[in-house]
Enzyme design. Structure first.
Site, PDB file in Angstrom:
ATOM      1  N   LYS A  12       0.735  -1.217   0.511  1.00  0.00           N
ATOM      2  CA  LYS A  12      -0.216  -0.147   0.221  1.00  0.00           C
ATOM      3  C   LYS A  12       1.246   0.705   0.038  1.00  0.00           C
ATOM      4  CE  LYS A  12      -3.466  -2.354   2.459  1.00  0.00           C
ATOM      5  NZ  LYS A  12      -4.874  -2.464   3.549  1.00  0.00           N
ATOM      6  N   TYR A  52     -12.210  -2.067  -2.688  1.00  0.00           N
ATOM      7  CA  TYR A  52     -12.666  -2.556  -1.305  1.00  0.00           C
ATOM      8  C   TYR A  52     -14.221  -2.015  -1.600  1.00  0.00           C
ATOM      9  CZ  TYR A  52      -7.996  -1.708   0.614  1.00  0.00           C
ATOM     10  OH  TYR A  52      -6.549  -2.349   0.909  1.00  0.00           O
ATOM     11  N   ASN A 115      -1.458  -0.328   7.523  1.00  0.00           N
ATOM     12  CA  ASN A 115      -0.664  -1.564   7.764  1.00  0.00           C
ATOM     13  C   ASN A 115       0.312  -1.982   6.112  1.00  0.00           C
ATOM     14  OD1 ASN A 115      -3.164  -2.196   6.341  1.00  0.00           O
ATOM     15  ND2 ASN A 115      -4.781  -3.589   8.110  1.00  0.00           N
ATOM     16  N   HIS A 118      -1.783  -4.956   0.997  1.00  0.00           N
ATOM     17  CA  HIS A 118      -2.996  -5.858   0.802  1.00  0.00           C
ATOM     18  C   HIS A 118      -2.815  -7.324   0.665  1.00  0.00           C
ATOM     19  CE1 HIS A 118      -7.181  -6.927  -0.595  1.00  0.00           C
ATOM     20  NE2 HIS A 118      -6.433  -7.241  -1.090  1.00  0.00           N
ATOM     21  N   GLU A 131     -10.073  -9.962  -7.403  1.00  0.00           N
ATOM     22  CA  GLU A 131      -9.110  -9.182  -7.258  1.00  0.00           C
ATOM     23  C   GLU A 131      -8.169  -9.231  -8.461  1.00  0.00           C
ATOM     24  OE1 GLU A 131      -7.171  -9.388  -3.288  1.00  0.00           O
ATOM     25  OE2 GLU A 131      -9.764  -8.963  -2.486  1.00  0.00           O
TER      26      GLU A 131
HETATM   27  P1  DAT Z   1      -7.582  -7.102   5.440  1.00  0.00           P
HETATM   28  O1  DAT Z   1      -6.993  -6.101   4.965  1.00  0.00           O
HETATM   29  O2  DAT Z   1      -7.276  -7.653   6.553  1.00  0.00           O
HETATM   30  O3  DAT Z   1      -8.600  -8.543   4.761  1.00  0.00           O
HETATM   31  P2  DAT Z   1     -10.584  -5.892   5.890  1.00  0.00           P
HETATM   32  O4  DAT Z   1     -10.795  -6.355   4.623  1.00  0.00           O
HETATM   33  O5  DAT Z   1     -11.205  -5.918   7.485  1.00  0.00           O
HETATM   34  O6  DAT Z   1      -9.027  -6.169   6.190  1.00  0.00           O
HETATM   35  O7  DAT Z   1     -10.673  -4.775   5.857  1.00  0.00           O
HETATM   36  C1  DAT Z   1      -9.363  -3.474   4.656  1.00  0.00           C
HETATM   37  C2  DAT Z   1      -9.082  -2.408   5.302  1.00  0.00           C
HETATM   38  O8  DAT Z   1      -9.723  -1.563   5.508  1.00  0.00           O
HETATM   39  C3  DAT Z   1      -8.168  -2.660   5.934  1.00  0.00           C
HETATM   40  O9  DAT Z   1      -6.689  -3.365   5.593  1.00  0.00           O
HETATM   41  C4  DAT Z   1      -7.301  -1.659   6.790  1.00  0.00           C
HETATM   42  C5  DAT Z   1      -8.844  -0.976   6.668  1.00  0.00           C
HETATM   43  N1  DAT Z   1      -9.784  -0.884   8.247  1.00  0.00           N
HETATM   44  C6  DAT Z   1      -9.834  -2.290   8.642  1.00  0.00           C
HETATM   45  N2  DAT Z   1     -11.117  -2.018   8.776  1.00  0.00           N
HETATM   46  C7  DAT Z   1     -10.824  -1.134   9.933  1.00  0.00           C
HETATM   47  C8  DAT Z   1     -11.710  -0.227  10.786  1.00  0.00           C
HETATM   48  N3  DAT Z   1     -12.505  -0.759  12.073  1.00  0.00           N
HETATM   49  N4  DAT Z   1     -10.837   0.916  10.910  1.00  0.00           N
HETATM   50  C9  DAT Z   1      -9.910   2.013   9.908  1.00  0.00           C
HETATM   51  N5  DAT Z   1      -9.799   0.747   9.226  1.00  0.00           N
HETATM   52  C10 DAT Z   1     -10.233  -0.498   8.720  1.00  0.00           C
HETATM   53 MG    MG Z   2      -9.561  -8.064   3.408  1.00  0.00          MG
END
Ligand code: DAT
Ligand code: MG
Length: 154
Positions: A12, A52, A115, A118, A131
């Site tokens: 990212k 997303y 973080n 992805h 994806e």
């Molecule tokens: P991942 O990236 O581990 O698959 P995800 O698909 O649940 O996680 O979420 C996509 C991204 O969105 C994640 O990398 C960071 C952001 N994100 C998720 N939950 C969040 C939250 N509660 N607050 C802020 N950002 C969040």
């Molecule tokens: Mg995810």
């Protein structure tokens, strides 16, 4: 060699700005995964919404789109046995604060919204293929053999 699959991975904008592209690639290479596609690119608003889409309506969605479109990303496709799950394990938890040291998020992150990486969700069947298709044409993906493949798989 069984269960070989391809998975989508993206460093990212925070990881790109912090100079972690090489580190991330090294970890997957060292593990034995095979890079079959890569593009350094900046995601536009439309692609961000598609990628997303499952999070549309969440309170963090607008910030997530703003962040992911803010600077370049390194989009990649990695191939190997059980690749989607193995990549997720190497990434750590969604929240770096909950991620074990030794994982990418556990070694390089502190904050949920930054973080670093992805990877396709291994608990969402077909997410990897979906994806990959969003980011790459089939012709951009390369079929090749690593010279050490016979030593990586029984
Ligand atoms: P991942 O990236 O581990 O698959 P995800 O698909 O649940 O996680 O979420 C996509 C991204 O969105 C994640 O990398 C960071 C952001 N994100 C998720 N939950 C969040 C939250 N509660 N607050 C802020 N950002 C969040
Ligand atoms: Mg995810």
């Amino acid at each position: 060699m069984s269960g070989v699959e391809r998975t989508f991975v993206m460093v990212k904008p925070d990881g790109v700005n912090r100079g972690l592209v090489g580190e991330v690639i090294s970890r997957f290479e060292d593990r034995g995964l095979k890079l079959v596609g890569a593009r350094f690119t900046q995601i536009d608003e439309e692609l961000a919404h598609e990628h997303y889409g499952e999070h549309e309506g969440e309170p963090f969605f607008d910030g997530l789109v703003e962040f992911i479109t803010s600077d370049p990303v390194m989009a990649m496709v990695w191939e190997g046995q059980d690749a989607t799950r193995q990549v997720r394990q190497m990434m750590g938890e969604t929240d770096p604060a909950e991620s074990a040291p030794g994982t990418i998020r556990g070694d390089f992150g502190l904050d949920l919204g930054r973080n670093v990486i992805h990877g396709s969700d291994n608990e969402d069947p077909g997410a990897n293929e979906r994806e990959i298709a969003l980011f790459f044409d089939e012709a951009e993906l390369v079929d090749w053999e690593r010279v050490d493949e016979t030593w990586l798989y029984e």
